[in-house]
Enzyme design. Structure first.
Site, PDB file in Angstrom:
ATOM      1  N   HIS A 189      62.356  79.792  59.771  1.00  0.00           N
ATOM      2  CA  HIS A 189      62.107  78.826  58.725  1.00  0.00           C
ATOM      3  C   HIS A 189      63.108  78.450  57.770  1.00  0.00           C
ATOM      4  O   HIS A 189      63.182  77.249  57.197  1.00  0.00           O
ATOM      5  CB  HIS A 189      60.769  79.552  57.656  1.00  0.00           C
ATOM      6  CG  HIS A 189      60.531  78.825  56.493  1.00  0.00           C
ATOM      7  ND1 HIS A 189      61.232  79.381  55.247  1.00  0.00           N
ATOM      8  CD2 HIS A 189      59.739  78.022  56.330  1.00  0.00           C
ATOM      9  CE1 HIS A 189      60.702  78.640  54.208  1.00  0.00           C
ATOM     10  NE2 HIS A 189      59.699  77.786  54.977  1.00  0.00           N
ATOM     11  N   SER A 242      54.682  75.417  56.637  1.00  0.00           N
ATOM     12  CA  SER A 242      55.836  75.664  57.380  1.00  0.00           C
ATOM     13  C   SER A 242      55.857  76.925  58.558  1.00  0.00           C
ATOM     14  O   SER A 242      56.342  76.908  59.681  1.00  0.00           O
ATOM     15  CB  SER A 242      57.147  75.984  56.370  1.00  0.00           C
ATOM     16  OG  SER A 242      57.260  74.945  55.818  1.00  0.00           O
TER      17      SER A 242
END
Length: 213
Positions: free
Chosen positions: A45, A17
């Site tokens: 994120h 991520s």
């Protein structure tokens, strides 16, 4: 803990991520310090919204003052319980007084929001530490006022209330204050941003003890 991960599988997902986040916002945060970059990356994120790379503003002393407070084990104060529930791995006190009986009474007596009354209650009970506001502009206005009157021992403020009434203006007031702070410009913000920011700061002081960092 790295971006919320505490297991090998979680770390692998978080690492991937972060690579994606950096590919989306890397050029927009080049001017930031490494710690500031880590905070913005965690916000993006947590929200899956790259726009926060351009909306997030930190005072020059925000990170240093916040880390100093956390290392001392000083308190964290939140505007609502949802923000408090998202904060983890901190050895100090994390408080939210919005449901305290005295706060509810004072809110009715003074005809102010419970969020604002909760800030007053914290000040009256010798709060010292970091304030994290993700939802209530009235709480942020109150914190700024208490600080300016030297009635609240605030080390830094994460001021990211969300909404179309008062949120942008209260954050602008914080940005123009002398309080070490992080804000998000405009109406965007909320619990995920507030939690991501404070957990990123906590991670800075805990990362030596986590093998996945």
């Amino acid at each position: 803990m790295f971006m919320g991960a505490s297991t090998k599988q979680g770390y692998d997902i978080a690492h991937k991520s972060r690579e994606i986040v950096r590919s989306l916002i890397g050029d927009k945060i080049d001017h930031l310090t490494s710690d500031e970059k880590a905070i913005v990356e965690r916000i993006v994120h947590s929200t899956a919204d790259p726009e926060y790379a351009e909306l997030t503003i930190m005072s020059e002393d925000f990170v240093s003052k916040s880390i100093k407070s956390l290392k001392k084990g000083e308190d964290i104060l939140t505007d609502i319980n949802m923000v408090r529930a998202g904060i983890n791995n901190y050895s100090g006190e994390v408080n939210c007084f919005i449901s305290h009986p005295d706060v509810i009474k004072n809110s009715k007596d003074k005809q102010i929001t419970r969020a604002a009354a909760a800030m007053q209650y914290a000040a009256e009970n010798e709060f010292q530490g970091i304030v994290v506001i993700g939802n209530a502009p009235t709480a942020l206005y109150e914190v700024i006022d208490l600080f300016n009157k030297d009635l609240m021992n605030i080390k830094s403020v994460i001021g990211v209330p969300v909404g179309f009434v008062g949120a942008a203006d209260s954050k602008e007031d914080l940005n123009n204050s002398e309080i070490p702070h992080l804000i998000t410009k405009g109406p965007k913000g909320g619990t995920p941003v507030a939690v991501a920011t404070i957990n990123a700061l906590i991670n800075f002081i805990n990362k030596k003890s986590n093998k996945y960092v």
